[in-house]
Structures are given as C-alpha cells and as structure tokens.
Design an enzyme around this catalytic site. Structure first.
Site, PDB file in Angstrom:
ATOM      1  N   SER A 149      34.772  44.089 101.351  1.00 25.27           N
ATOM      2  CA  SER A 149      34.672  45.031 100.467  1.00 25.27           C
ATOM      3  C   SER A 149      35.104  44.086  99.238  1.00 25.27           C
ATOM      4  CB  SER A 149      36.422  46.181 100.252  1.00 25.27           C
ATOM      5  OG  SER A 149      38.131  44.631 100.881  1.00 25.27           O
ATOM      6  N   HIS A 150      35.205  44.444  98.017  1.00 27.48           N
ATOM      7  CA  HIS A 150      35.841  42.999  96.888  1.00 27.48           C
ATOM      8  C   HIS A 150      36.743  42.261  96.796  1.00 27.48           C
ATOM      9  CE1 HIS A 150      35.605  42.079  92.521  1.00 27.48           C
ATOM     10  NE2 HIS A 150      36.624  42.960  92.792  1.00 27.48           N
ATOM     11  N   ALA A 151      37.803  43.017  97.108  1.00 22.44           N
ATOM     12  CA  ALA A 151      39.463  42.911  97.545  1.00 22.44           C
ATOM     13  C   ALA A 151      39.641  42.068  98.245  1.00 22.44           C
ATOM     14  CB  ALA A 151      40.273  44.088  97.268  1.00 22.44           C
ATOM     15  N   GLU A 198      29.574  39.517  94.708  1.00 28.06           N
ATOM     16  CA  GLU A 198      30.919  40.645  95.598  1.00 28.06           C
ATOM     17  C   GLU A 198      29.802  41.555  95.953  1.00 28.06           C
ATOM     18  OE1 GLU A 198      34.171  40.646  93.759  1.00 28.06           O
ATOM     19  OE2 GLU A 198      34.373  39.014  94.329  1.00 28.06           O
ATOM     20  N   ASP A 237      40.011  44.041  91.736  1.00 28.55           N
ATOM     21  CA  ASP A 237      40.498  42.892  91.743  1.00 28.55           C
ATOM     22  C   ASP A 237      41.960  43.159  91.920  1.00 28.55           C
ATOM     23  OD1 ASP A 237      38.365  41.976  90.765  1.00 28.55           O
ATOM     24  OD2 ASP A 237      38.479  42.281  88.679  1.00 28.55           O
TER      25      ASP A 237
END
Length: 185
Positions: A154-156, A63, A136
């Site tokens: 984005s990570h999410a 990511e 998360d």
C-alpha cells in the site's frame, strides 16, 4: 513450502510452518516492491519535472506502478492469511509492515487520513484505528501503530519503508488499548 504441504493440519506445527512461509513471502513482496520503487522513482522524478506534471503526482507514480504489479495481489492474499495463521499458530498479535526504531510523543487520532497535511514539530507516534493505506505519513511521525491490516505494498507501507518509519498492525486488543491510554505521553 514442502514442509507446509507435508504437515497435516491436525498437527501442532502446521500453522507455524505456514506462517513462516507467509512471512518469507511477505519479505519477498517488500523487497520486490522496494526494488521497483527505488529503481523507478528517480526516473519518475526526472521525467515528471521535464514534462512539467503536477508536483503531487511525482511522489506517487512509482507507488502506483508497484500496486499495479502482481506482488500487490500477493500482498492482499497475505494480509488476509496472516491474521488467520497467527490465530491458528497461537502467535503474538503484531504484524510489522515496516521495521524501524521509533520514539516520540504518543498521539491517538481517529484515522491517518485525519492528519493528512499536518507537520508534527516533535517526534510523534501515531496510534489510530483507521489506516486505509492510501494516505501519506505526516512529517515528524516516527511510527504508525494501528488495528487496521495494511497491504504490504500500500502507499502508506511503501512510504513507511522508504523513509524509515515504524508501521505495525496490532491484532491483540489489550496492548493496543494500553497504547491508546498513553495518549500525550
């Protein structure tokens, strides 16, 4: 793109043309980031275990590579452009970051960060004003609905797409308020 360039901003269709181009670019950003992730993550997991790195670093390695790519910059531009074009085109107030069927008990939370590390025993739809994109998505969550504008890489957002969770931003106050009123249902 030529259709957008050839349409004067004073005409009714320019914003619709522009948002269709932006949407296509957004899908390309999602596809590119998903491809990078899916190709790199198995290697990251194998190498991470071989080098005995801390377990928490392995899931986020790919990511972070995606976020270091030029598509991340494009996603930032698209995030800002989306709400402006939606307003100009008179379009609905939703931006779907990750499309997936979702159902479950609605739970209104202050922020996605406030439920980090939790596990929901039943399918849960989170409604929250606060999503930074670095969080998360907790186990048991089937959807994250927010007023926060998320970067497509984005990570999410990447995590939501990879595990099949609905993730969407609502720019329209009325339906979002109705969602918040359904807390616990």
């Amino acid at each position: 793109m030529a259709a957008v360039q050839g349409t004067a901003r004073s005409t009714d269709g320019w914003a619709s043309h522009a948002i269709s181009v932006a949407s296509r670019l957004g899908r390309a950003v999602q596809n590119i980031s998903s491809k990078i992730y899916s190709e790199l993550q198995p290697k990251a997991e194998s190498l991470g275990k071989a080098f005995k790195v801390q377990d928490w670093t392995i899931p986020i390695f790919s990511e972070e590579v995606v976020r270091g790519n030029v598509v991340f910059v494009l996603s930032l531009l698209l995030r800002r452009l989306d709400s402006l074009l939606r307003s100009a085109a008179g379009l609905g107030g939703w931006q779907v970051v990750s499309s997936s069927p979702a159902r479950g008990k609605v739970r209104v939370v202050e922020s996605l960060m406030s439920v980090q590390g939790q596990r929901f025993a039943e399918p849960t739809v989170l409604v929250t004003d606060g999503v930074s994109g670095n969080e998360d998505i907790p186990e048991g969550v089937t959807a994250v609905l927010t007023t926060a504008t998320l970067d497509l890489v984005s990570h999410a957002a990447v995590r939501a797409r990879n595990v099949g969770i609905l993730c969407a931003t609502c720019f329209d106050a009325e339906p979002y308020a109705a969602l918040k009123k359904s807390d616990g249902q």
